[in-house]
Design a protein around this motif. Structure first.
Motif, PDB file in Angstrom:
ATOM      1  N   ILE A  47       1.106  -0.994  -0.077  1.00 57.29           N
ATOM      2  CA  ILE A  47      -0.114   0.084   0.166  1.00 57.29           C
ATOM      3  C   ILE A  47       0.871   1.198  -0.061  1.00 57.29           C
ATOM      4  O   ILE A  47       1.784   1.171   0.913  1.00 57.29           O
ATOM      5  N   TYR A  82       1.626   5.330   0.246  1.00 56.33           N
ATOM      6  CA  TYR A  82       1.212   6.580   1.014  1.00 56.33           C
ATOM      7  C   TYR A  82       2.103   7.648   0.690  1.00 56.33           C
ATOM      8  O   TYR A  82       3.310   7.701   0.692  1.00 56.33           O
ATOM      9  N   ARG A  84       2.577  12.119   0.927  1.00 54.83           N
ATOM     10  CA  ARG A  84       2.062  13.229   1.617  1.00 54.83           C
ATOM     11  C   ARG A  84       3.177  14.573   1.307  1.00 54.83           C
ATOM     12  O   ARG A  84       4.309  14.282   1.421  1.00 54.83           O
ATOM     13  N   GLU A 115      -4.352   2.425  -7.512  1.00 58.33           N
ATOM     14  CA  GLU A 115      -5.559   2.338  -6.549  1.00 58.33           C
ATOM     15  C   GLU A 115      -5.184   2.031  -5.394  1.00 58.33           C
ATOM     16  O   GLU A 115      -6.167   2.024  -4.433  1.00 58.33           O
ATOM     17  N   HIS A 116      -3.865   1.483  -5.151  1.00 63.36           N
ATOM     18  CA  HIS A 116      -3.446   1.157  -3.764  1.00 63.36           C
ATOM     19  C   HIS A 116      -2.435   2.432  -3.158  1.00 63.36           C
ATOM     20  O   HIS A 116      -1.858   2.085  -2.340  1.00 63.36           O
ATOM     21  N   TYR A 160      -2.345   6.290  -1.505  1.00 59.92           N
ATOM     22  CA  TYR A 160      -3.123   7.069  -0.819  1.00 59.92           C
ATOM     23  C   TYR A 160      -2.652   8.380  -0.531  1.00 59.92           C
ATOM     24  O   TYR A 160      -1.005   8.209  -0.476  1.00 59.92           O
ATOM     25  N   ASP A 196      -2.133  12.629   0.694  1.00 60.09           N
ATOM     26  CA  ASP A 196      -2.630  13.826   1.598  1.00 60.09           C
ATOM     27  C   ASP A 196      -1.738  14.842   1.238  1.00 60.09           C
ATOM     28  O   ASP A 196      -0.610  14.999   0.674  1.00 60.09           O
ATOM     29  N   GLY A 198      -6.043  10.390   3.845  1.00 62.30           N
ATOM     30  CA  GLY A 198      -5.338   9.579   3.067  1.00 62.30           C
ATOM     31  C   GLY A 198      -4.594   8.458   3.972  1.00 62.30           C
ATOM     32  O   GLY A 198      -4.726   7.221   3.634  1.00 62.30           O
ATOM     33  N   HIS A 254      -5.568   7.538   6.946  1.00 67.26           N
ATOM     34  CA  HIS A 254      -6.607   7.021   7.619  1.00 67.26           C
ATOM     35  C   HIS A 254      -6.951   5.990   6.755  1.00 67.26           C
ATOM     36  O   HIS A 254      -7.190   4.674   7.055  1.00 67.26           O
ATOM     37  N   GLU A 255      -7.137   6.132   5.543  1.00 73.59           N
ATOM     38  CA  GLU A 255      -7.651   5.213   4.547  1.00 73.59           C
ATOM     39  C   GLU A 255      -6.479   3.944   4.364  1.00 73.59           C
ATOM     40  O   GLU A 255      -7.006   2.801   4.316  1.00 73.59           O
ATOM     41  N   ALA A 256      -5.423   4.583   4.133  1.00 70.18           N
ATOM     42  CA  ALA A 256      -4.226   3.653   3.948  1.00 70.18           C
ATOM     43  C   ALA A 256      -4.156   2.589   5.255  1.00 70.18           C
ATOM     44  O   ALA A 256      -3.883   1.303   4.948  1.00 70.18           O
ATOM     45  N   GLN A 267      -6.877   0.142   5.053  1.00 64.41           N
ATOM     46  CA  GLN A 267      -6.993  -0.985   4.251  1.00 64.41           C
ATOM     47  C   GLN A 267      -5.719  -2.057   4.585  1.00 64.41           C
ATOM     48  O   GLN A 267      -5.903  -3.034   3.795  1.00 64.41           O
TER      49      GLN A 267
END
Length: 190
Positions: free
Chosen positions: A3, A5, A7, A30-31, A33, A35, A46, A48-50, A53
């Motif tokens: 996943i 991430y 930022r 799609e994997h 995220y 911010d 972002g 939080h969603e990572a 998942q």
């Protein structure tokens, strides 16, 4: 599963370099995220969603460790929470590579601590350098920060009105009457 991430600290900054690195590491878009928000808070959609998942055995991949947290404490707490859930962290561009997917690796733990500490120190030093530069500029009569967009004559007139007791909401430009209608002011602000 990996996943991604990414930022950046503000909407004006560009996240492309991080996204390119995550894509080059084989992480599907799609994997990933994203911010555009300061790392001073963990209240980032972002992130939080990572985290939501991530499942045991997954690895969260970031460009550099400082993308996860702003302070040593925040970063270490997040790494610890993820380890408790069986989720690893891997960085792509840190000088000391981090991959905590093997929780028994003492080198990964040491690298996390050192890089989190160095990132926090660099932020502290950057803030101190900027503060010093502003103080030096002010001492030499130079304005720092964004340039003023207010016409000096209009500002002087608004200050004069304020000093005469006119409510601040009526000192805005264009000046407005008590009924909210624009007021014409002769040239020179008289």
């Amino acid at each position: 599963m990996h996943i991604g991430y990414a930022r950046v600290s503000s909407t004006k900054q560009d996240v492309t370099r991080q996204l390119d690195a995550l894509a080059a590491a084989g992480i599907a878009s799609e994997h990933i995220y994203v911010d555009k928000k300061s790392g001073a808070t963990r209240d980032r959609p972002g992130l939080h969603e990572a985290l939501r998942q991530a499942r045991p055995g997954d690895v969260i991949v970031v460009h550099t460790l400082d993308r996860l947290g702003r302070t040593v404490r925040d970063t270490l707490n997040l790494v610890h929470e993820l380890r408790e859930r069986g989720v690893g962290i891997r960085t792509l561009a840190d000088p000391l590579g981090i991959d905590t997917s093997n929780p028994d690796s003492p080198m990964a733990q040491l690298a996390v601590i050192m890089l989190a500490l160095f990132a926090e120190m660099e932020r502290t030093y950057a803030t101190e350098r900027a503060s010093h530069a502003r103080a030096v500029a002010a001492a030499h009569g130079r304005h720092t920060g964004r340039p003023s967009v207010v016409d000096p004559d209009k500002l002087e007139h608004a200050l004069m009105l304020r000093d005469k007791g006119v409510p601040m909401r009526e000192c805005q430009w264009p000046l407005r009457s008590a009924h909210g209608r624009p007021v014409d002011v002769p040239a020179g602000g008289q």
